[in-house]
Design a protein around this motif. Structure first.
Motif, PDB file in Angstrom:
ATOM      1  N   MET A  98      37.265  34.943  51.608  1.00 28.50           N
ATOM      2  CA  MET A  98      37.402  35.406  50.251  1.00 28.50           C
ATOM      3  C   MET A  98      36.075  35.416  49.515  1.00 28.50           C
ATOM      4  SD  MET A  98      40.781  34.279  48.268  1.00 28.50           S
ATOM      5  CE  MET A  98      41.846  33.593  49.491  1.00 28.50           C
ATOM      6  N   VAL A 108      33.094  31.662  44.853  1.00 24.82           N
ATOM      7  CA  VAL A 108      33.554  31.882  43.487  1.00 24.82           C
ATOM      8  C   VAL A 108      32.426  31.546  42.530  1.00 24.82           C
ATOM      9  CG1 VAL A 108      35.194  31.127  41.741  1.00 24.82           C
ATOM     10  CG2 VAL A 108      35.935  31.410  44.095  1.00 24.82           C
ATOM     11  N   HIS A 148      35.008  36.095  41.367  1.00 26.89           N
ATOM     12  CA  HIS A 148      34.549  36.329  42.732  1.00 26.89           C
ATOM     13  C   HIS A 148      33.066  36.669  42.778  1.00 26.89           C
ATOM     14  CE1 HIS A 148      34.534  39.016  46.520  1.00 26.89           C
ATOM     15  NE2 HIS A 148      34.358  37.769  46.882  1.00 26.89           N
ATOM     16  N   LYS A 149      32.673  37.748  42.097  1.00 31.26           N
ATOM     17  CA  LYS A 149      31.271  38.176  42.124  1.00 31.26           C
ATOM     18  C   LYS A 149      30.715  38.519  40.749  1.00 31.26           C
ATOM     19  CE  LYS A 149      30.570  38.070  46.615  1.00 31.26           C
ATOM     20  NZ  LYS A 149      29.533  37.298  47.267  1.00 31.26           N
ATOM     21  N   TRP A 195      39.777  42.394  43.574  1.00 29.17           N
ATOM     22  CA  TRP A 195      40.564  41.247  43.128  1.00 29.17           C
ATOM     23  C   TRP A 195      41.442  41.721  41.972  1.00 29.17           C
ATOM     24  CZ3 TRP A 195      38.620  35.607  43.116  1.00 29.17           C
ATOM     25  CH2 TRP A 195      38.173  35.249  44.396  1.00 29.17           C
ATOM     26  N   CYS A 243      41.784  30.950  41.550  1.00 31.62           N
ATOM     27  CA  CYS A 243      40.693  31.558  40.784  1.00 31.62           C
ATOM     28  C   CYS A 243      41.199  32.272  39.534  1.00 31.62           C
ATOM     29  CB  CYS A 243      39.921  32.531  41.670  1.00 31.62           C
ATOM     30  SG  CYS A 243      39.076  31.709  43.021  1.00 31.62           S
TER      31      CYS A 243
END
Length: 115
Positions: free
Chosen positions: A1, A4, A60-61, A82, A97
Motif C-alpha cells: 500500500m 503513509v 498515501h502520497k 485511494w 488511514c
C-alpha cells in the motif's frame, strides 16, 4: 500500500467556525480547496446541495483531494486511486488511514466550517 504521509497542512482544531465563501461558488458534484489563514487546507465538496469538508491531502502520497474526482459521496485520489467517503473521512482503500471530517453548515447562502 505504500508509506503513509503525515498531513502537515491539516487544520488544528480550534473550536471555532469560519466563513469560507458562498454556496453557489461550489457546483454540485465538485470539490474546492479551502485555504485557512494559518496555511492549512480543507477539501470542501458539494454533493447534491449538501456540503462536506475533510482534510485536503491524501495520507498515501499527499495529493490534494479537492482536485480529485467525486463519485457520489466518494472522492477518488487521482494519484493512486485511494478512495474516501466525504461524509465521514473513512478511507475505503486503507481504513487505518481515514482522515478527519469537519462540520459544515450553510447560513443565508454562506458556507461555514467548524475547525
Amino acid at each position: 500500500m505504500g508509506k503513509v504521509r503525515h498531513n502537515k497542512h491539516k487544520p488544528i482544531r480550534e473550536g471555532r467556525s469560519i466563513k469560507v465563501g458562498r454556496a453557489e461558488s461550489v457546483p454540485s458534484g465538485r470539490g474546492a480547496t479551502v485555504q485557512l489563514n494559518d496555511g492549512s487546507e480543507l477539501a470542501l465538496f458539494n454533493v447534491g446541495g449538501t456540503f462536506y469538508a475533510i482534510e485536503n491531502f491524501c495520507p498515501h502520497k499527499g495529493y490534494p483531494l479537492a482536485d480529485s474526482p467525486l463519485k457520489g459521496t466518494t472522492v477518488i485520489c487521482e494519484h493512486h486511486d485511494w478512495m474516501f467517503d466525504v461524509r465521514t473521512g473513512h478511507c475505503f482503500t486503507a481504513p487505518k488511514c481515514s482522515i478527519e471530517k469537519y462540520p459544515v453548515r450553510i447560513e443565508d447562502g454562506w458556507i461555514f466550517i467548524d475547525v
